[in-house]
Design a protein around this motif. Structure first.
Motif, PDB file in Angstrom:
ATOM      1  N   LEU A   1      29.224  -6.036   7.298  1.00 31.64           N
ATOM      2  CA  LEU A   1      29.344  -4.863   6.437  1.00 31.64           C
ATOM      3  C   LEU A   1      30.635  -4.114   6.736  1.00 31.64           C
ATOM      4  N   VAL A   2      31.309  -3.666   5.683  1.00 34.71           N
ATOM      5  CA  VAL A   2      32.543  -2.891   5.836  1.00 34.71           C
ATOM      6  C   VAL A   2      32.452  -1.655   4.949  1.00 34.71           C
ATOM      7  N   GLU A   3      32.467  -0.490   5.593  1.00 33.93           N
ATOM      8  CA  GLU A   3      32.415   0.777   4.858  1.00 33.93           C
ATOM      9  C   GLU A   3      33.821   1.258   4.520  1.00 33.93           C
ATOM     10  N   SER A   4      33.923   1.999   3.432  1.00 35.45           N
ATOM     11  CA  SER A   4      35.192   2.610   3.031  1.00 35.45           C
ATOM     12  C   SER A   4      34.895   3.826   2.173  1.00 35.45           C
ATOM     13  N   GLY A   5      35.945   4.617   1.918  1.00 31.82           N
ATOM     14  CA  GLY A   5      35.807   5.753   1.017  1.00 31.82           C
ATOM     15  C   GLY A   5      35.727   7.107   1.691  1.00 31.82           C
ATOM     16  N   GLY A   6      35.707   7.117   3.011  1.00 36.44           N
ATOM     17  CA  GLY A   6      35.663   8.399   3.711  1.00 36.44           C
ATOM     18  C   GLY A   6      36.983   9.132   3.598  1.00 36.44           C
ATOM     19  N   GLY A   7      36.978  10.371   4.074  1.00 36.08           N
ATOM     20  CA  GLY A   7      38.200  11.167   4.033  1.00 36.08           C
ATOM     21  C   GLY A   7      37.926  12.625   4.293  1.00 36.08           C
ATOM     22  N   LEU A   8      38.935  13.438   4.024  1.00 36.55           N
ATOM     23  CA  LEU A   8      38.846  14.884   4.203  1.00 36.55           C
ATOM     24  C   LEU A   8      38.665  15.533   2.841  1.00 36.55           C
ATOM     25  N   VAL A   9      37.684  16.400   2.721  1.00 40.67           N
ATOM     26  CA  VAL A   9      37.401  17.071   1.454  1.00 40.67           C
ATOM     27  C   VAL A   9      36.963  18.504   1.740  1.00 40.67           C
ATOM     28  N   GLN A  10      37.224  19.381   0.801  1.00 35.72           N
ATOM     29  CA  GLN A  10      36.789  20.761   0.952  1.00 35.72           C
ATOM     30  C   GLN A  10      35.309  20.897   0.618  1.00 35.72           C
ATOM     31  N   ALA A  11      34.698  21.913   1.179  1.00 36.32           N
ATOM     32  CA  ALA A  11      33.300  22.194   0.873  1.00 36.32           C
ATOM     33  C   ALA A  11      33.121  22.329  -0.636  1.00 36.32           C
ATOM     34  N   GLY A  12      32.044  21.726  -1.137  1.00 38.45           N
ATOM     35  CA  GLY A  12      31.785  21.718  -2.568  1.00 38.45           C
ATOM     36  C   GLY A  12      32.351  20.513  -3.281  1.00 38.45           C
ATOM     37  N   GLY A  13      33.170  19.752  -2.585  1.00 37.58           N
ATOM     38  CA  GLY A  13      33.782  18.576  -3.182  1.00 37.58           C
ATOM     39  C   GLY A  13      32.882  17.355  -3.148  1.00 37.58           C
ATOM     40  N   SER A  14      33.447  16.222  -3.574  1.00 37.98           N
ATOM     41  CA  SER A  14      32.690  14.979  -3.672  1.00 37.98           C
ATOM     42  C   SER A  14      33.467  13.823  -3.060  1.00 37.98           C
ATOM     43  N   LEU A  15      32.725  12.839  -2.602  1.00 41.58           N
ATOM     44  CA  LEU A  15      33.272  11.565  -2.143  1.00 41.58           C
ATOM     45  C   LEU A  15      32.293  10.470  -2.515  1.00 41.58           C
ATOM     46  N   ARG A  16      32.821   9.267  -2.710  1.00 37.26           N
ATOM     47  CA  ARG A  16      31.957   8.112  -2.892  1.00 37.26           C
ATOM     48  C   ARG A  16      32.279   7.088  -1.822  1.00 37.26           C
ATOM     49  N   LEU A  17      31.285   6.772  -1.027  1.00 35.36           N
ATOM     50  CA  LEU A  17      31.428   5.750  -0.007  1.00 35.36           C
ATOM     51  C   LEU A  17      30.991   4.401  -0.553  1.00 35.36           C
ATOM     52  N   SER A  18      31.639   3.355  -0.072  1.00 36.76           N
ATOM     53  CA  SER A  18      31.272   1.991  -0.443  1.00 36.76           C
ATOM     54  C   SER A  18      30.981   1.204   0.825  1.00 36.76           C
ATOM     55  N   CYS A  19      30.084   0.246   0.695  1.00 37.64           N
ATOM     56  CA  CYS A  19      29.749  -0.652   1.791  1.00 37.64           C
ATOM     57  C   CYS A  19      29.743  -2.068   1.215  1.00 37.64           C
ATOM     58  N   ALA A  20      30.757  -2.834   1.558  1.00 37.41           N
ATOM     59  CA  ALA A  20      30.891  -4.191   1.055  1.00 37.41           C
ATOM     60  C   ALA A  20      30.261  -5.157   2.045  1.00 37.41           C
ATOM     61  N   ALA A  21      29.422  -6.056   1.539  1.00 37.39           N
ATOM     62  CA  ALA A  21      28.689  -6.986   2.386  1.00 37.39           C
ATOM     63  C   ALA A  21      29.131  -8.417   2.143  1.00 37.39           C
TER      64      ALA A  21
END
Length: 122
Positions: free
Chosen positions: A4-24
């Protein structure tokens, strides 16, 4: 064996959004339930969300219910975690894993990825 390899993390301000992915990797991906966990500094790894092999059933930790959405695309061998209305307390390393039992704790999962850092600033 599943990798499994995760991606999509980062720095975001409160109230913001992120989408993480996990490729298998591995053809057995679509046979397993999958889960997301997170671990903040100095804290134990905690359950965030899980999804069944078909995607028809999901379960969330109370702390993220209504803000996070787990989904999967079996054709792409990928699991996603859409995170909205992020809070500073969501800051952690996020991990995906394969569900090997019905227990939604770390002991019920295996084949952990390396994690992706999510940092939410206030």
């Amino acid at each position: 064996q599943v990798q499994l390899v995760e991606s999509g993390g980062g720095l975001v301000q409160a109230g913001g959004s992120l989408r993480l992915s996990c490729a298998a990797s591995g053809r057995a991906f679509s046979s397993y339930g999958m889960g997301w966990f997170r671990q903040a500094p100095g804290k134990e790894r905690e359950f965030v969300a899980t999804i069944s092999w078909s995607g028809s059933n999901t379960l969330y930790a109370d702390s993220v219910k209504g803000r996070f959405t787990i989904s999967r695309d079996n054709a792409k061998h990928t699991v996603y975690l859409q995170m909205n209305s992020l809070k500073p307390e969501d800051t952690a390393v996020y991990y995906c894993a394969v569900r090997i039992s019905r227990v939604d704790t770390t002991t019920g999962y295996a084949y952990w990825g390396q994690g992706t850092q999510v940092t939410v600033s206030s």
